[in-house]
Design a protein around this motif. Structure first.
Motif, PDB file in Angstrom:
ATOM      1  N   ARG A 110      45.072  37.503  39.708  1.00 44.22           N
ATOM      2  CA  ARG A 110      43.853  36.802  40.108  1.00 44.22           C
ATOM      3  C   ARG A 110      44.117  35.307  40.182  1.00 44.22           C
ATOM      4  O   ARG A 110      44.832  34.749  39.353  1.00 44.22           O
ATOM      5  CB  ARG A 110      42.748  37.092  39.084  1.00 44.22           C
ATOM      6  N   ALA A 111      43.545  34.645  41.190  1.00 42.00           N
ATOM      7  CA  ALA A 111      43.618  33.188  41.237  1.00 42.00           C
ATOM      8  C   ALA A 111      42.913  32.616  40.011  1.00 42.00           C
ATOM      9  O   ALA A 111      42.145  33.305  39.335  1.00 42.00           O
ATOM     10  CB  ALA A 111      42.981  32.670  42.521  1.00 42.00           C
ATOM     11  N   ALA A 112      43.174  31.365  39.716  1.00 39.62           N
ATOM     12  CA  ALA A 112      42.710  30.740  38.474  1.00 39.62           C
ATOM     13  C   ALA A 112      41.207  30.923  38.252  1.00 39.62           C
ATOM     14  O   ALA A 112      40.403  30.812  39.180  1.00 39.62           O
ATOM     15  CB  ALA A 112      43.057  29.262  38.487  1.00 39.62           C
ATOM     16  N   VAL A 113      40.862  31.205  37.009  1.00 41.23           N
ATOM     17  CA  VAL A 113      39.473  31.380  36.579  1.00 41.23           C
ATOM     18  C   VAL A 113      39.277  30.543  35.322  1.00 41.23           C
ATOM     19  O   VAL A 113      40.148  30.526  34.444  1.00 41.23           O
ATOM     20  CB  VAL A 113      39.169  32.866  36.263  1.00 41.23           C
ATOM     21  N   PRO A 114      38.152  29.814  35.190  1.00 39.89           N
ATOM     22  CA  PRO A 114      37.914  29.057  33.953  1.00 39.89           C
ATOM     23  C   PRO A 114      37.954  29.978  32.736  1.00 39.89           C
ATOM     24  O   PRO A 114      37.520  31.137  32.822  1.00 39.89           O
ATOM     25  CB  PRO A 114      36.511  28.476  34.164  1.00 39.89           C
ATOM     26  N   PRO A 115      38.462  29.507  31.614  1.00 43.23           N
ATOM     27  CA  PRO A 115      38.588  30.366  30.426  1.00 43.23           C
ATOM     28  C   PRO A 115      37.299  31.076  30.034  1.00 43.23           C
ATOM     29  O   PRO A 115      37.328  32.244  29.641  1.00 43.23           O
ATOM     30  CB  PRO A 115      39.040  29.382  29.342  1.00 43.23           C
ATOM     31  N   TYR A 116      36.174  30.388  30.164  1.00 40.97           N
ATOM     32  CA  TYR A 116      34.916  30.992  29.723  1.00 40.97           C
ATOM     33  C   TYR A 116      34.437  32.104  30.659  1.00 40.97           C
ATOM     34  O   TYR A 116      33.488  32.827  30.326  1.00 40.97           O
ATOM     35  CB  TYR A 116      33.824  29.919  29.605  1.00 40.97           C
ATOM     36  N   ARG A 117      35.096  32.274  31.844  1.00 42.74           N
ATOM     37  CA  ARG A 117      34.697  33.315  32.780  1.00 42.74           C
ATOM     38  C   ARG A 117      35.718  34.447  32.879  1.00 42.74           C
ATOM     39  O   ARG A 117      35.493  35.426  33.583  1.00 42.74           O
ATOM     40  CB  ARG A 117      34.499  32.713  34.180  1.00 42.74           C
ATOM     41  N   ILE A 118      36.834  34.321  32.172  1.00 39.29           N
ATOM     42  CA  ILE A 118      37.899  35.307  32.341  1.00 39.29           C
ATOM     43  C   ILE A 118      37.459  36.704  31.914  1.00 39.29           C
ATOM     44  O   ILE A 118      37.636  37.681  32.645  1.00 39.29           O
ATOM     45  CB  ILE A 118      39.165  34.881  31.571  1.00 39.29           C
ATOM     46  N   GLU A 119      36.885  36.828  30.715  1.00 37.62           N
ATOM     47  CA  GLU A 119      36.550  38.160  30.217  1.00 37.62           C
ATOM     48  C   GLU A 119      35.567  38.871  31.137  1.00 37.62           C
ATOM     49  O   GLU A 119      35.727  40.055  31.445  1.00 37.62           O
ATOM     50  CB  GLU A 119      35.997  38.053  28.796  1.00 37.62           C
ATOM     51  N   ASN A 120      34.544  38.153  31.591  1.00 39.70           N
ATOM     52  CA  ASN A 120      33.561  38.759  32.484  1.00 39.70           C
ATOM     53  C   ASN A 120      34.200  39.168  33.806  1.00 39.70           C
ATOM     54  O   ASN A 120      33.944  40.260  34.332  1.00 39.70           O
ATOM     55  CB  ASN A 120      32.414  37.774  32.728  1.00 39.70           C
ATOM     56  N   THR A 121      35.058  38.296  34.343  1.00 38.61           N
ATOM     57  CA  THR A 121      35.712  38.580  35.621  1.00 38.61           C
ATOM     58  C   THR A 121      36.644  39.777  35.512  1.00 38.61           C
ATOM     59  O   THR A 121      36.654  40.662  36.371  1.00 38.61           O
ATOM     60  CB  THR A 121      36.504  37.343  36.090  1.00 38.61           C
ATOM     61  N   VAL A 122      37.432  39.817  34.440  1.00 42.28           N
ATOM     62  CA  VAL A 122      38.390  40.904  34.258  1.00 42.28           C
ATOM     63  C   VAL A 122      37.676  42.235  34.028  1.00 42.28           C
ATOM     64  O   VAL A 122      38.058  43.275  34.578  1.00 42.28           O
ATOM     65  CB  VAL A 122      39.338  40.586  33.090  1.00 42.28           C
ATOM     66  N   GLU A 123      36.633  42.220  33.218  1.00 39.91           N
ATOM     67  CA  GLU A 123      35.890  43.454  32.965  1.00 39.91           C
ATOM     68  C   GLU A 123      35.294  43.998  34.260  1.00 39.91           C
ATOM     69  O   GLU A 123      35.327  45.210  34.519  1.00 39.91           O
ATOM     70  CB  GLU A 123      34.782  43.193  31.948  1.00 39.91           C
ATOM     71  N   TYR A 124      34.777  43.098  35.083  1.00 41.52           N
ATOM     72  CA  TYR A 124      34.145  43.515  36.337  1.00 41.52           C
ATOM     73  C   TYR A 124      35.161  44.163  37.277  1.00 41.52           C
ATOM     74  O   TYR A 124      34.925  45.240  37.828  1.00 41.52           O
ATOM     75  CB  TYR A 124      33.501  42.298  37.003  1.00 41.52           C
ATOM     76  N   VAL A 125      36.318  43.523  37.451  1.00 38.61           N
ATOM     77  CA  VAL A 125      37.314  44.072  38.377  1.00 38.61           C
ATOM     78  C   VAL A 125      37.953  45.330  37.804  1.00 38.61           C
ATOM     79  O   VAL A 125      38.279  46.268  38.548  1.00 38.61           O
ATOM     80  CB  VAL A 125      38.381  43.016  38.724  1.00 38.61           C
ATOM     81  N   SER A 126      38.133  45.398  36.495  1.00 42.92           N
ATOM     82  CA  SER A 126      38.717  46.593  35.883  1.00 42.92           C
ATOM     83  C   SER A 126      37.820  47.804  36.097  1.00 42.92           C
ATOM     84  O   SER A 126      38.294  48.894  36.461  1.00 42.92           O
ATOM     85  CB  SER A 126      38.946  46.367  34.388  1.00 42.92           C
ATOM     86  N   ASN A 127      36.521  47.633  35.892  1.00 42.32           N
ATOM     87  CA  ASN A 127      35.583  48.739  36.095  1.00 42.32           C
ATOM     88  C   ASN A 127      35.564  49.180  37.557  1.00 42.32           C
ATOM     89  O   ASN A 127      35.524  50.379  37.862  1.00 42.32           O
ATOM     90  CB  ASN A 127      34.182  48.331  35.650  1.00 42.32           C
TER      91      ASN A 127
END
Length: 347
Positions: free
Chosen positions: A244-261
């Motif tokens: 994934r292109a760069a994501v702010p630290p505070y948004r990583i978990e939400n972004t990763v969970e969304y794409v993983s699901n």
């Protein structure tokens, strides 16, 4: 008259390509500082390089438009100029253009071209006017060759591979994803894109794009984009690596969970079992991975990447992941030329 010497063109002719089939295209200059003589010189160099790469039909079947002399034109002027160029190409060649090769003055113009291509369904490739003027000889040749190689891949052609690929690590689906701002009125719009390839066929990258109205760091319709590229690939996979292109630290978990699901849902419908998914995100030097207990980091080509989850399974441990990422730090569109970040973020 080309400004390239015979020795330079000879070196380029050694890099063979299987060119894409092209019947109509547009070569256009959106950089107002180009004079008529500059444009003639550019076209001469471009023609020589294209011919030496075996892709002269890209130029032969293109509608070529000279620079328009409007100092610092707004983005809407670029858009209108592109639309007029494509209309002229359609009239001349009796079919819609397959690509736009544009000389651009800045990133704003580049985004206009990319957005135009997305909306029209046309492959686009930009060349920085400043970069072209700032190089000479072999460097100028390399700039033009780079553009033609990339455009050839986007149009379905295949470039020469001079080295063996690293051994594949299972049936792994390699994904890259990014969100960039795309100019549009009356409201701002973001351009979302993913690229995908199966590990054993890294020369074949598939792309899916969309637009969204929110500037959220996650791709909201990632599920639909994944379905599209997986259907194009037409193969079952057991593992997924999403860069994934760069994501702010505070948004990583939400972004990763969304794409993983989304990936689990999309791939589980096609495979007998659930695939193993790993997500990696570039990690800046000022960001402390230890501040989040579920993060690990790996270093690849002098860059750090954050891994939001520790448990990968099926061989996705940190050491294996680091080695696998390292095999992606080359550009198949340029004969495996080393690059500083993994290939999925460069396609």
């Amino acid at each position: 008259m080309s400004t390239l010497s015979p020795s330079l063109t000879a070196s380029a002719s050694q890099r063979l390509v299987i060119p894409a089939r092209v019947a109509s295209g547009v070569v256009i200059c959106l950089d107002y500082i180009f004079t008529a003589q500059d444009w003639v010189s550019f076209l001469g160099d471009l023609g020589v390089v294209a011919d030496s790469l075996g892709a002269y039909q890209f130029i032969l079947h293109s509608t070529i438009l000279a620079p328009y002399r409007v100092p610092n034109p707004p983005p809407i002027d670029h858009h209108l100029h592109l639309r007029e160029a494509c209309a002229l190409s359609t009239t001349t060649h009796r079919r819609s253009p397959q690509f736009v090769l544009a000389v651009v003055p800045n990133d704003d113009a580049r985004r206009v071209v990319q957005h135009f291509g997305l909306v029209q369904g046309i492959a686009t490739q930009c060349i920085s006017g400043h970069q072209f003027f700032g190089t000479r000889g072999a460097d100028r040749l390399a700039t033009l060759a780079d553009a033609i190689y990339r455009l050839n891949v986007k149009l379905g052609g295949r470039n020469a591979l001079q080295h063996h690929l690293p051994k594949s690590l299972g049936r792994t689906l390699i994904l890259g994803g990014a969100i960039t701002y795309a100019y549009r009125k009356p409201e701002p719009v973001w351009h979302c894109a993913i690229v995908a390839a199966v590990d054993c066929e890294r020369h074949r990258w598939f792309t899916a794009t969309s637009l969204q109205l929110t500037g959220d760091h996650r791709i909201n319709d990632i599920g639909a984009l994944l379905d599209r590229v997986i259907d194009l690939i037409g193969q079952s996979v057991s593992r997924v690596l999403y860069v994934r292109a760069a994501v702010p630290p505070y948004r990583i978990e939400n972004t990763v969970e969304y794409v993983s699901n989304a990936a689990q849902a999309s791939l589980s419908r096609r495979n007998a079992g659930e695939p193993c998914i790993a997500v990696v995100v570039p990690w800046g030097p000022d960001e402390d991975a230890n501040s989040a207990e579920d993060y690990e980091t790996v270093d690849v080509a002098s860059r750090s990447y954050a891994i939001p989850f520790n448990e990968f399974g099926h061989g996705w441990d940190l050491e294996a992941l680091s080695k696998y990422l390292a095999t992606l730090t080359f550009n198949l569109a340029l004969d495996n030329k080393p690059i500083p970040i993994p290939a999925p973020l460069k396609c």
